[in-house]
Design a protein around this motif. Sequence first.
Motif, PDB file in Angstrom:
ATOM      1  N   GLY A 175     -28.376  80.695  70.163  1.00  0.00           N
ATOM      2  CA  GLY A 175     -28.761  81.834  70.702  1.00  0.00           C
ATOM      3  C   GLY A 175     -28.348  82.980  69.910  1.00  0.00           C
ATOM      4  O   GLY A 175     -28.625  84.110  70.178  1.00  0.00           O
ATOM      5  N   ARG A 176     -27.840  82.739  68.882  1.00  0.00           N
ATOM      6  CA  ARG A 176     -27.567  83.714  67.857  1.00  0.00           C
ATOM      7  C   ARG A 176     -27.454  83.103  66.247  1.00  0.00           C
ATOM      8  O   ARG A 176     -27.116  81.978  66.170  1.00  0.00           O
ATOM      9  CB  ARG A 176     -26.170  84.260  68.160  1.00  0.00           C
ATOM     10  CG  ARG A 176     -24.936  83.222  67.962  1.00  0.00           C
ATOM     11  CD  ARG A 176     -23.550  84.269  68.141  1.00  0.00           C
ATOM     12  NE  ARG A 176     -22.569  83.255  68.267  1.00  0.00           N
ATOM     13  CZ  ARG A 176     -21.978  82.786  67.086  1.00  0.00           C
ATOM     14  NH1 ARG A 176     -22.429  82.548  66.020  1.00  0.00           N
ATOM     15  NH2 ARG A 176     -20.894  81.784  67.320  1.00  0.00           N
ATOM     16  N   PRO A 177     -27.501  83.889  65.333  1.00  0.00           N
ATOM     17  CA  PRO A 177     -27.297  83.427  64.074  1.00  0.00           C
ATOM     18  C   PRO A 177     -26.006  83.102  63.858  1.00  0.00           C
ATOM     19  O   PRO A 177     -25.228  83.555  64.139  1.00  0.00           O
ATOM     20  CB  PRO A 177     -28.002  84.568  62.905  1.00  0.00           C
ATOM     21  CG  PRO A 177     -28.608  85.651  63.868  1.00  0.00           C
ATOM     22  CD  PRO A 177     -28.107  85.108  65.319  1.00  0.00           C
ATOM     23  N   LEU A 178     -25.646  82.021  62.797  1.00  0.00           N
ATOM     24  CA  LEU A 178     -24.470  81.716  62.416  1.00  0.00           C
ATOM     25  C   LEU A 178     -24.041  82.703  61.346  1.00  0.00           C
ATOM     26  O   LEU A 178     -24.977  82.853  60.399  1.00  0.00           O
ATOM     27  CB  LEU A 178     -24.301  80.142  62.018  1.00  0.00           C
ATOM     28  CG  LEU A 178     -24.711  79.005  63.185  1.00  0.00           C
ATOM     29  CD1 LEU A 178     -24.671  77.831  62.205  1.00  0.00           C
ATOM     30  CD2 LEU A 178     -23.837  79.219  64.229  1.00  0.00           C
ATOM     31  N   HIS A 179     -22.731  83.083  61.241  1.00  0.00           N
ATOM     32  CA  HIS A 179     -22.455  83.776  60.239  1.00  0.00           C
ATOM     33  C   HIS A 179     -21.863  82.781  59.089  1.00  0.00           C
ATOM     34  O   HIS A 179     -21.973  81.533  59.318  1.00  0.00           O
ATOM     35  CB  HIS A 179     -20.959  84.664  60.647  1.00  0.00           C
ATOM     36  CG  HIS A 179     -19.851  83.863  61.362  1.00  0.00           C
ATOM     37  ND1 HIS A 179     -19.092  82.910  60.461  1.00  0.00           N
ATOM     38  CD2 HIS A 179     -19.358  84.153  62.628  1.00  0.00           C
ATOM     39  CE1 HIS A 179     -18.022  82.660  61.406  1.00  0.00           C
ATOM     40  NE2 HIS A 179     -18.075  83.136  62.680  1.00  0.00           N
ATOM     41  N   MET A 180     -21.593  83.305  57.846  1.00  0.00           N
ATOM     42  CA  MET A 180     -21.337  82.475  56.865  1.00  0.00           C
ATOM     43  C   MET A 180     -20.094  81.397  57.060  1.00  0.00           C
ATOM     44  O   MET A 180     -20.769  80.367  56.424  1.00  0.00           O
ATOM     45  CB  MET A 180     -20.857  83.401  55.721  1.00  0.00           C
ATOM     46  CG  MET A 180     -20.884  82.499  54.337  1.00  0.00           C
ATOM     47  SD  MET A 180     -20.133  83.539  52.896  1.00  0.00           S
ATOM     48  CE  MET A 180     -18.469  83.976  53.533  1.00  0.00           C
ATOM     49  N   VAL A 181     -19.117  81.478  57.587  1.00  0.00           N
ATOM     50  CA  VAL A 181     -18.239  80.549  57.710  1.00  0.00           C
ATOM     51  C   VAL A 181     -18.651  79.545  58.598  1.00  0.00           C
ATOM     52  O   VAL A 181     -18.683  78.199  58.477  1.00  0.00           O
ATOM     53  CB  VAL A 181     -16.808  81.118  58.154  1.00  0.00           C
ATOM     54  CG1 VAL A 181     -15.844  79.828  58.711  1.00  0.00           C
ATOM     55  CG2 VAL A 181     -16.304  82.233  57.119  1.00  0.00           C
ATOM     56  N   ARG A 216     -21.839  78.698  59.157  1.00  0.00           N
ATOM     57  CA  ARG A 216     -22.822  77.701  58.429  1.00  0.00           C
ATOM     58  C   ARG A 216     -22.129  77.008  57.536  1.00  0.00           C
ATOM     59  O   ARG A 216     -22.578  75.701  57.385  1.00  0.00           O
ATOM     60  CB  ARG A 216     -23.660  78.792  57.612  1.00  0.00           C
ATOM     61  CG  ARG A 216     -24.715  79.648  58.511  1.00  0.00           C
ATOM     62  CD  ARG A 216     -25.832  80.395  57.594  1.00  0.00           C
ATOM     63  NE  ARG A 216     -25.237  80.906  56.507  1.00  0.00           N
ATOM     64  CZ  ARG A 216     -25.043  82.371  56.513  1.00  0.00           C
ATOM     65  NH1 ARG A 216     -25.295  83.107  57.570  1.00  0.00           N
ATOM     66  NH2 ARG A 216     -24.674  83.004  55.324  1.00  0.00           N
ATOM     67  N   ALA A 217     -21.127  77.396  56.882  1.00  0.00           N
ATOM     68  CA  ALA A 217     -20.420  76.342  56.043  1.00  0.00           C
ATOM     69  C   ALA A 217     -19.698  75.065  56.941  1.00  0.00           C
ATOM     70  O   ALA A 217     -19.797  73.961  56.440  1.00  0.00           O
ATOM     71  CB  ALA A 217     -19.107  76.844  55.135  1.00  0.00           C
ATOM     72  N   MET A 218     -19.228  75.632  57.921  1.00  0.00           N
ATOM     73  CA  MET A 218     -18.669  74.242  58.846  1.00  0.00           C
ATOM     74  C   MET A 218     -19.837  73.607  59.358  1.00  0.00           C
ATOM     75  O   MET A 218     -19.601  72.296  59.474  1.00  0.00           O
ATOM     76  CB  MET A 218     -17.966  74.819  59.846  1.00  0.00           C
ATOM     77  CG  MET A 218     -16.481  75.593  59.742  1.00  0.00           C
ATOM     78  SD  MET A 218     -15.378  76.183  60.794  1.00  0.00           S
ATOM     79  CE  MET A 218     -16.311  77.445  61.281  1.00  0.00           C
ATOM     80  N   ASP A 219     -20.988  73.977  59.629  1.00  0.00           N
ATOM     81  CA  ASP A 219     -22.077  73.359  60.254  1.00  0.00           C
ATOM     82  C   ASP A 219     -22.834  72.389  58.972  1.00  0.00           C
ATOM     83  O   ASP A 219     -22.779  71.282  59.188  1.00  0.00           O
ATOM     84  CB  ASP A 219     -23.358  74.201  60.459  1.00  0.00           C
ATOM     85  CG  ASP A 219     -24.616  73.634  60.908  1.00  0.00           C
ATOM     86  OD1 ASP A 219     -24.610  72.591  61.569  1.00  0.00           O
ATOM     87  OD2 ASP A 219     -25.597  73.959  60.469  1.00  0.00           O
ATOM     88  N   LYS A 220     -22.795  72.726  57.915  1.00  0.00           N
ATOM     89  CA  LYS A 220     -22.959  72.046  56.881  1.00  0.00           C
ATOM     90  C   LYS A 220     -22.044  70.994  56.627  1.00  0.00           C
ATOM     91  O   LYS A 220     -22.577  69.724  56.272  1.00  0.00           O
ATOM     92  CB  LYS A 220     -23.160  73.106  55.657  1.00  0.00           C
ATOM     93  CG  LYS A 220     -23.548  72.073  54.278  1.00  0.00           C
ATOM     94  CD  LYS A 220     -23.850  72.916  53.283  1.00  0.00           C
ATOM     95  CE  LYS A 220     -24.069  72.062  51.654  1.00  0.00           C
ATOM     96  NZ  LYS A 220     -24.258  73.163  50.512  1.00  0.00           N
ATOM     97  N   ALA A 221     -20.750  70.995  56.462  1.00  0.00           N
ATOM     98  CA  ALA A 221     -19.791  70.030  56.352  1.00  0.00           C
ATOM     99  C   ALA A 221     -20.115  69.066  57.674  1.00  0.00           C
ATOM    100  O   ALA A 221     -19.803  67.724  57.271  1.00  0.00           O
ATOM    101  CB  ALA A 221     -18.392  70.608  56.439  1.00  0.00           C
ATOM    102  N   SER A 222     -20.118  69.403  58.793  1.00  0.00           N
ATOM    103  CA  SER A 222     -20.503  68.564  59.897  1.00  0.00           C
ATOM    104  C   SER A 222     -21.683  67.453  59.654  1.00  0.00           C
ATOM    105  O   SER A 222     -21.378  66.321  59.925  1.00  0.00           O
ATOM    106  CB  SER A 222     -20.543  69.165  61.139  1.00  0.00           C
ATOM    107  OG  SER A 222     -19.568  69.985  61.528  1.00  0.00           O
TER     108      SER A 222
END
Length: 252
Positions: free
Chosen positions: A160-166, A168-174
């Motif tokens: 429901g909202r854009p991910l902030h930079m940090v 996005r980094a955790m999402d990428k790692a996951s």
Amino acid sequence: MKRILVLLIAMACIPLQAKESKPEDMQVRQIVVGMDVDVAADGAVSGVVPDLRLPADLRQLLVTRVSQWRYRPATWHGESVSTKAYLALRLSVAPEGSDGVVVRILGADSECAVDTGYCAEPPRYPAEAAQANTGGTFVYALAKDANGKMTGVRMLSPTGRPLHMVERAMDKASRKSFETSRWRPSFANGNTVACEEVLPISFSMGSSSADGTGQAALEKLKEKMLPQLSEACPTVVLETAIENVLLYSPAG
């Protein structure tokens, strides 16, 4: 049962000379043991395959006890089905008297608590998150085919909202960890099925894990998210209370 204490401590990688050690000289030890469990459509346990590295008498104790447990039945397309589950039991092993041992079930952990080869690889904690001194919890829907191979992943929370930079980094790692992980096939009435699983990932300073910290909270979160899946994998929930249950003592 003294033999059980010696072998269990050996499994826990604690140096021990069996001929010289005495139970009264040993401290309470904790280990995690795994087992496969067949669960019938009504939630009754229909079969148990314990870790074959365990002593035979302890294996039998566990099979007898687990066979009496009850699960909330799994469902598939709106009907109760038989399925397979995995247990990672935490046991405490404590000496009693001159030649006795007490074995107690402390509880059950996620499959990731033991080395089964089927578990999400812990994501690497992103440098961006470390620099920001922050963490977060993410929940994903993991799609897999009938062989357990991952076919897709989508985020269930946060949404429901854009991910902030940090974030996005955790999402990428996951997501990167999912690609290098192995997954068990899911079963419905003896057949493997393509389905989706809910998988929370919790990041905290210094560590990250697929089962995360606060296991009970994450399990509740998983259950809350299940209605969002159109093809949720058949999943059982243990209803029998097992925390601090006595498995064996010399007094019987």
